[in-house]
Design a protein around this motif. Sequence first.
Motif, PDB file in Angstrom:
ATOM      1  N   MET A   1       1.050  -1.195   0.069  1.00 54.02           N
ATOM      2  CA  MET A   1       0.161  -0.020   0.118  1.00 54.02           C
ATOM      3  C   MET A   1       0.934   1.300   0.073  1.00 54.02           C
ATOM      4  SD  MET A   1      -2.754   1.174   2.484  1.00 54.02           S
ATOM      5  CE  MET A   1      -3.998  -0.222   2.701  1.00 54.02           C
ATOM      6  N   ARG A   2       0.303   2.416  -0.803  1.00 53.97           N
ATOM      7  CA  ARG A   2       1.566   3.346  -0.911  1.00 53.97           C
ATOM      8  C   ARG A   2       0.790   4.711   0.032  1.00 53.97           C
ATOM      9  NH1 ARG A   2       1.926   6.871  -6.271  1.00 53.97           N
ATOM     10  NH2 ARG A   2       2.648   8.769  -5.236  1.00 53.97           N
ATOM     11  N   ARG A   3       1.749   5.224   0.660  1.00 56.06           N
ATOM     12  CA  ARG A   3       1.116   6.407   1.397  1.00 56.06           C
ATOM     13  C   ARG A   3       1.398   7.529   0.707  1.00 56.06           C
ATOM     14  NH1 ARG A   3       2.968   6.896   7.581  1.00 56.06           N
ATOM     15  NH2 ARG A   3       1.691   8.845   8.157  1.00 56.06           N
ATOM     16  N   ASN A   4       0.703   8.746   0.543  1.00 56.41           N
ATOM     17  CA  ASN A   4       0.625   9.751   0.223  1.00 56.41           C
ATOM     18  C   ASN A   4       1.069  10.801   1.252  1.00 56.41           C
ATOM     19  OD1 ASN A   4      -0.558   9.464  -2.329  1.00 56.41           O
ATOM     20  ND2 ASN A   4      -2.499  10.032  -1.642  1.00 56.41           N
ATOM     21  N   ALA A   5       2.560  11.389   0.930  1.00 52.07           N
ATOM     22  CA  ALA A   5       3.266  12.090   1.902  1.00 52.07           C
ATOM     23  C   ALA A   5       3.303  13.533   1.374  1.00 52.07           C
ATOM     24  CB  ALA A   5       4.483  11.753   1.989  1.00 52.07           C
ATOM     25  N   GLY A   6       2.578  14.057   0.233  1.00 46.96           N
ATOM     26  CA  GLY A   6       2.732  15.516  -0.023  1.00 46.96           C
ATOM     27  C   GLY A   6       1.944  15.882  -1.122  1.00 46.96           C
ATOM     28  N   PHE A   7       2.196  16.982  -1.829  1.00 53.59           N
ATOM     29  CA  PHE A   7       1.635  17.336  -3.019  1.00 53.59           C
ATOM     30  C   PHE A   7       2.268  17.008  -4.140  1.00 53.59           C
ATOM     31  CE2 PHE A   7       0.563  20.749   0.252  1.00 53.59           C
ATOM     32  CZ  PHE A   7      -0.792  20.404   0.242  1.00 53.59           C
ATOM     33  N   THR A   8       1.370  16.607  -5.438  1.00 55.85           N
ATOM     34  CA  THR A   8       2.206  16.338  -6.715  1.00 55.85           C
ATOM     35  C   THR A   8       2.580  17.384  -7.262  1.00 55.85           C
ATOM     36  OG1 THR A   8       0.220  16.672  -8.073  1.00 55.85           O
ATOM     37  CG2 THR A   8       0.564  14.449  -6.820  1.00 55.85           C
ATOM     38  N   LEU A   9       3.559  17.407  -8.232  1.00 56.46           N
ATOM     39  CA  LEU A   9       4.138  18.559  -9.155  1.00 56.46           C
ATOM     40  C   LEU A   9       3.255  19.404  -9.791  1.00 56.46           C
ATOM     41  CD1 LEU A   9       6.737  20.118  -9.698  1.00 56.46           C
ATOM     42  CD2 LEU A   9       6.849  18.357 -11.612  1.00 56.46           C
ATOM     43  N   LEU A  10       2.033  18.702 -10.266  1.00 56.82           N
ATOM     44  CA  LEU A  10       1.091  19.253 -10.751  1.00 56.82           C
ATOM     45  C   LEU A  10       0.148  20.017 -10.075  1.00 56.82           C
ATOM     46  CD1 LEU A  10      -0.630  19.652 -13.402  1.00 56.82           C
ATOM     47  CD2 LEU A  10      -1.883  17.641 -12.739  1.00 56.82           C
ATOM     48  N   GLU A  11      -0.024  19.699  -8.741  1.00 53.23           N
ATOM     49  CA  GLU A  11      -0.691  20.487  -8.038  1.00 53.23           C
ATOM     50  C   GLU A  11       0.051  21.674  -7.543  1.00 53.23           C
ATOM     51  OE1 GLU A  11      -3.227  17.203  -5.405  1.00 53.23           O
ATOM     52  OE2 GLU A  11      -1.370  17.593  -4.814  1.00 53.23           O
ATOM     53  N   LEU A  12       1.367  21.758  -7.212  1.00 55.25           N
ATOM     54  CA  LEU A  12       2.337  22.804  -6.820  1.00 55.25           C
ATOM     55  C   LEU A  12       2.094  23.850  -8.032  1.00 55.25           C
ATOM     56  CD1 LEU A  12       5.158  21.108  -5.014  1.00 55.25           C
ATOM     57  CD2 LEU A  12       3.380  22.295  -3.956  1.00 55.25           C
ATOM     58  N   VAL A  13       2.084  23.217  -9.256  1.00 56.93           N
ATOM     59  CA  VAL A  13       2.332  24.206 -10.583  1.00 56.93           C
ATOM     60  C   VAL A  13       0.947  24.836 -10.506  1.00 56.93           C
ATOM     61  CG1 VAL A  13       2.606  24.478 -12.897  1.00 56.93           C
ATOM     62  CG2 VAL A  13       4.169  22.922 -11.773  1.00 56.93           C
ATOM     63  N   LEU A  14      -0.046  24.324 -10.275  1.00 59.29           N
ATOM     64  CA  LEU A  14      -1.212  25.059 -10.147  1.00 59.29           C
ATOM     65  C   LEU A  14      -1.522  25.936  -9.256  1.00 59.29           C
ATOM     66  CD1 LEU A  14      -3.913  21.971 -11.415  1.00 59.29           C
ATOM     67  CD2 LEU A  14      -3.165  24.096 -12.735  1.00 59.29           C
ATOM     68  N   VAL A  15      -0.916  25.627  -8.314  1.00 56.03           N
ATOM     69  CA  VAL A  15      -0.972  26.577  -7.094  1.00 56.03           C
ATOM     70  C   VAL A  15      -0.175  27.980  -7.459  1.00 56.03           C
ATOM     71  CG1 VAL A  15      -0.425  27.399  -4.838  1.00 56.03           C
ATOM     72  CG2 VAL A  15      -1.879  25.262  -5.295  1.00 56.03           C
ATOM     73  N   LEU A  16       0.736  27.752  -7.969  1.00 55.05           N
ATOM     74  CA  LEU A  16       1.927  29.052  -8.524  1.00 55.05           C
ATOM     75  C   LEU A  16       1.118  29.529  -9.509  1.00 55.05           C
ATOM     76  CD1 LEU A  16       5.245  27.236  -8.100  1.00 55.05           C
ATOM     77  CD2 LEU A  16       4.277  28.781  -6.702  1.00 55.05           C
ATOM     78  N   VAL A  17       0.478  28.898 -10.473  1.00 45.75           N
ATOM     79  CA  VAL A  17       0.000  29.579 -11.653  1.00 45.75           C
ATOM     80  C   VAL A  17      -1.076  30.455 -11.272  1.00 45.75           C
ATOM     81  CG1 VAL A  17      -1.504  29.260 -13.551  1.00 45.75           C
ATOM     82  CG2 VAL A  17       0.560  28.091 -13.591  1.00 45.75           C
TER      83      VAL A  17
END
Length: 155
Positions: A1-17
Amino acid sequence: MRRNAGFTLLELVLVLVLLGALSAIFAAHFPKLNFTFESEFMESESRLREAVVYARNQQLLYQDGETTLTIDTNSATCWHGSTTRTFTWSDADVMSLEPPGEVHFADFGRRCSGSECGRVKIDLASKDRSKTLSLTIYESGYIGRTRPEEEGHEN
């Protein structure tokens, strides 16, 4: 099972835009904002408000009907018994005070009592007389700003 530890690069780019777009919109309107009128009277308006609140508080504290506020060109002096406090400013001049004379505070901090009630209007002008600001001390003892366009003044 994979655990999410943060934001994806796509989410960070969208916030910066989105932040970039909002800052671009604000920057486009920033030169249109007029901060000089507000700051030009900041000291005098603040000191006048402070003087009125101080006079009201003195009257509320003692409740003896002996608090008086005298407003001059560059100062306001509060008298209560033997206590005197002066509030001075240097960024504007008081051009007119209507009605002329002193501002008295009745018991319980109201600016007046009975038939002598009425608003006190204070007109301020910048040192070069290019801008004006009107303040009103209401019957309740509070002070408010009156916009010049409401009175037919032009800046």
